[in-house]
Motif scaffolding. Structure first.
Motif, short mmCIF file in Angstrom:
data_model
loop_
_atom_site.label_atom_id
_atom_site.label_comp_id
_atom_site.label_asym_id
_atom_site.label_seq_id
_atom_site.Cartn_x
_atom_site.Cartn_y
_atom_site.Cartn_z
N GLN A 255 0.84 -1.20 0.00
CA GLN A 255 0.00 0.00 0.00
C GLN A 255 0.87 1.25 0.00
OE1 GLN A 255 -2.28 0.98 3.54
NE2 GLN A 255 -4.07 1.51 2.32
N PRO A 256 1.45 1.60 -1.14
CA PRO A 256 2.22 2.84 -1.21
C PRO A 256 1.33 4.05 -0.97
CG PRO A 256 1.91 1.90 -3.40
CD PRO A 256 1.39 0.90 -2.42
N ILE A 257 1.94 5.16 -0.61
CA ILE A 257 1.18 6.38 -0.33
C ILE A 257 0.33 6.75 -1.56
CG2 ILE A 257 1.38 8.87 0.06
CD1 ILE A 257 3.73 8.32 1.87
N GLY A 258 -0.94 7.00 -1.32
CA GLY A 258 -1.86 7.33 -2.39
C GLY A 258 -2.73 6.18 -2.83
N ARG A 259 -2.35 4.95 -2.43
CA ARG A 259 -3.16 3.79 -2.80
C ARG A 259 -4.13 3.47 -1.68
NH1 ARG A 259 -1.32 -1.57 -6.02
NH2 ARG A 259 -3.25 -2.75 -5.81
N VAL A 260 -5.41 3.39 -1.99
CA VAL A 260 -6.42 3.15 -0.97
C VAL A 260 -6.55 1.66 -0.67
CG1 VAL A 260 -8.86 3.38 -0.38
CG2 VAL A 260 -7.69 5.23 -1.63
N ILE A 261 -6.71 0.84 -1.70
CA ILE A 261 -6.88 -0.59 -1.52
C ILE A 261 -5.53 -1.28 -1.73
CG2 ILE A 261 -8.05 -2.66 -2.35
CD1 ILE A 261 -10.33 -0.88 -3.29
N PRO A 262 -4.99 -1.91 -0.69
CA PRO A 262 -3.68 -2.56 -0.83
C PRO A 262 -3.75 -3.78 -1.73
CG PRO A 262 -4.66 -3.09 1.29
CD PRO A 262 -5.55 -2.06 0.66
N LYS A 263 -2.61 -4.11 -2.34
CA LYS A 263 -2.58 -5.30 -3.17
C LYS A 263 -2.25 -6.51 -2.31
CE LYS A 263 2.29 -4.98 -4.65
NZ LYS A 263 3.19 -4.90 -5.83
N PRO A 264 -2.82 -7.66 -2.62
CA PRO A 264 -2.54 -8.88 -1.85
C PRO A 264 -1.08 -9.31 -2.03
CG PRO A 264 -4.56 -9.10 -3.13
CD PRO A 264 -3.86 -7.87 -3.63
N MET A 265 -0.39 -9.53 -0.93
CA MET A 265 0.98 -10.02 -0.96
C MET A 265 1.37 -10.40 0.46
SD MET A 265 3.29 -6.54 -1.26
CE MET A 265 4.77 -7.36 -0.62
N ARG A 266 2.40 -11.18 0.61
CA ARG A 266 2.80 -11.63 1.95
C ARG A 266 3.55 -10.51 2.66
NH1 ARG A 266 5.62 -17.06 4.33
NH2 ARG A 266 4.16 -17.14 6.08
N LEU A 267 3.16 -10.25 3.91
CA LEU A 267 3.75 -9.20 4.72
C LEU A 267 4.38 -9.79 5.97
CD1 LEU A 267 0.87 -6.56 4.46
CD2 LEU A 267 2.92 -6.74 3.04
N GLY A 268 5.33 -9.05 6.53
CA GLY A 268 6.05 -9.57 7.68
C GLY A 268 6.04 -8.64 8.88
N ILE A 269 6.28 -9.23 10.04
CA ILE A 269 6.37 -8.51 11.30
C ILE A 269 7.52 -9.10 12.10
CG2 ILE A 269 5.18 -7.94 13.46
CD1 ILE A 269 2.54 -8.59 11.82
N VAL A 270 8.44 -8.25 12.54
CA VAL A 270 9.56 -8.70 13.36
C VAL A 270 9.47 -8.01 14.71
CG1 VAL A 270 12.06 -8.95 13.55
CG2 VAL A 270 10.98 -8.96 11.29
N VAL A 271 9.37 -8.79 15.78
CA VAL A 271 9.23 -8.26 17.13
C VAL A 271 10.55 -8.41 17.87
CG1 VAL A 271 7.92 -8.37 19.27
CG2 VAL A 271 6.81 -8.98 17.10
N GLY A 272 11.07 -7.31 18.36
CA GLY A 272 12.34 -7.34 19.07
C GLY A 272 12.19 -7.61 20.56
N GLU A 273 13.30 -7.75 21.23
CA GLU A 273 13.28 -7.98 22.67
C GLU A 273 12.87 -6.70 23.40
OE1 GLU A 273 17.03 -9.45 23.93
OE2 GLU A 273 16.88 -11.31 22.78
N PRO A 274 12.17 -6.83 24.53
CA PRO A 274 11.72 -5.66 25.28
C PRO A 274 12.88 -4.78 25.72
CG PRO A 274 10.62 -7.64 26.06
CD PRO A 274 11.71 -8.09 25.13
N LEU A 275 12.67 -3.47 25.65
CA LEU A 275 13.66 -2.49 26.11
C LEU A 275 13.22 -1.96 27.46
CD1 LEU A 275 14.08 -0.52 22.75
CD2 LEU A 275 15.51 -2.38 23.62
N ASP A 276 14.13 -1.99 28.43
CA ASP A 276 13.82 -1.57 29.80
C ASP A 276 14.48 -0.22 30.07
OD1 ASP A 276 13.32 -1.29 32.48
OD2 ASP A 276 14.73 -2.85 33.13
N PHE A 277 13.68 0.78 30.38
CA PHE A 277 14.21 2.11 30.66
C PHE A 277 13.99 2.52 32.11
CE2 PHE A 277 13.18 2.15 26.07
CZ PHE A 277 14.47 2.39 25.58
N SER A 278 13.85 1.54 32.99
CA SER A 278 13.60 1.84 34.40
C SER A 278 14.74 2.62 35.03
CB SER A 278 13.36 0.54 35.17
OG SER A 278 14.47 -0.34 35.08
N ARG A 279 15.92 2.56 34.43
CA ARG A 279 17.07 3.31 34.97
C ARG A 279 16.86 4.81 34.89
NH1 ARG A 279 18.11 1.23 30.03
NH2 ARG A 279 19.13 2.50 28.41
#
Length: 266
Positions: A158-182
């Motif tokens: 879905q590039p900018i300007g495109r309303v209806i996205p084209k079907p294709m495989r998409l990915g998600i990468v989740v990183g390790e939690p970041l702790d800022f309690s310091r």
């Protein structure tokens, strides 16, 4: 109720079929308790693809324009975003933005997941832009971990300007939690807020493989609209840089897991 109906019955199955999302690092998202999911922002569909792989409800902030449309289309859009728990934010800053962040703080204090795009707006060209410090303030005031999340390929679908996205495989990468309690109690120190934000953006850069640009995405969009290049090399700058002026990590844009791990049913 509407959130789960949309995800499991109405929209979720359709989106799964269109995008067949793959995910890495899903185990980094806690099963209970508040957490900030800080993501890069490549397309409108980012907010719809990420929930597909989560077993917990996540609330995002969205630009106020999503809620102010007129006519039947505008009312339907506003009703949809409210129904899925999106929190409107006035990107003009000031008291309106502060109110949205306070709402996000309430979400976290209730032990829920809160999604935020530190860039503040979609990337105009697929690169990663400077993060705004609201995510750092939320992290320090709430004391919850920040989990970096990289969306992969949504700008191609879905590039900018495109309303209806084209079907294709998409990915998600989740990183390790970041702790800022310091940094507890230092949420009013602008240097600390910038340092925390840069650390989050560095994690996103490392996960996504995106090139980093040390200006705000909104500034880049304005320059592009005026017919200029969004950024210019700094004098004496040697090679790509990362948030905080560090050398850029040597990473590539990730692809689907090679072991055939199935996508979790969120």
């Amino acid at each position: 109720m509407f959130y789960w109906f949309m995800k499991r019955v109405l929209a979720g199955p359709l989106l799964r079929g269109m995008f067949r999302p793959w995910v890495r690092g899903i185990e980094n998202i806690p099963e209970t308790g508040g957490a900030i999911l800080a993501s890069n922002h490549l397309a409108v569909i980012d907010s719809f693809v990420l929930p597909l792989v989560l077993s917990r409800k996540i609330r995002f902030i969205g630009k106020a324009e999503y809620f102010t449309g007129t006519g039947l289309k505008g009312r339907l859009k506003a009703g949809f975003f409210r129904g899925v728990g999106t929190i409107p934010v006035d990107r003009g800053g000031g008291k309106a933005s502060e109110a949205a962040l306070n709402t996000g703080l309430g979400v976290l204090e209730s032990g829920n997941l809160f999604g935020i795009y530190p860039e503040g707006t979609r990337s105009p060209d697929g690169r990663l832009y400077r993060g705004k410090t609201g995510v750092a303030r939320l992290a320090l005031e709430s004391g919850v971990p920040v989990i970096p999340v990289a969306m992969v390929g949504t700008d191609v679908a879905q590039p900018i300007g495109r309303v209806i996205p084209k079907p294709m495989r998409l990915g998600i990468v989740v990183g390790e939690p970041l702790d800022f309690s310091r940094y507890k109690g230092m949420e009013n120190d602008r240097f600390i807020l910038r340092s925390v934000t840069d650390e989050i953006m560095y994690a996103l850069m490392s996960l996504s493989g995106q090139e980093y640009v040390d200006i705000y995405a909104a500034t880049a969009k304005a320059r592009i609209a005026a017919g200029h290049t969004p950024d210019a090399p700094r004098p004496g700058e040697a090679g790509p840089v990362a948030p905080g002026g560090r050398p850029a990590p040597d990473v590539q844009v990730p692809g689907p897991p090679e072991d055939g791990t199935p996508t979790p049913l969120g």
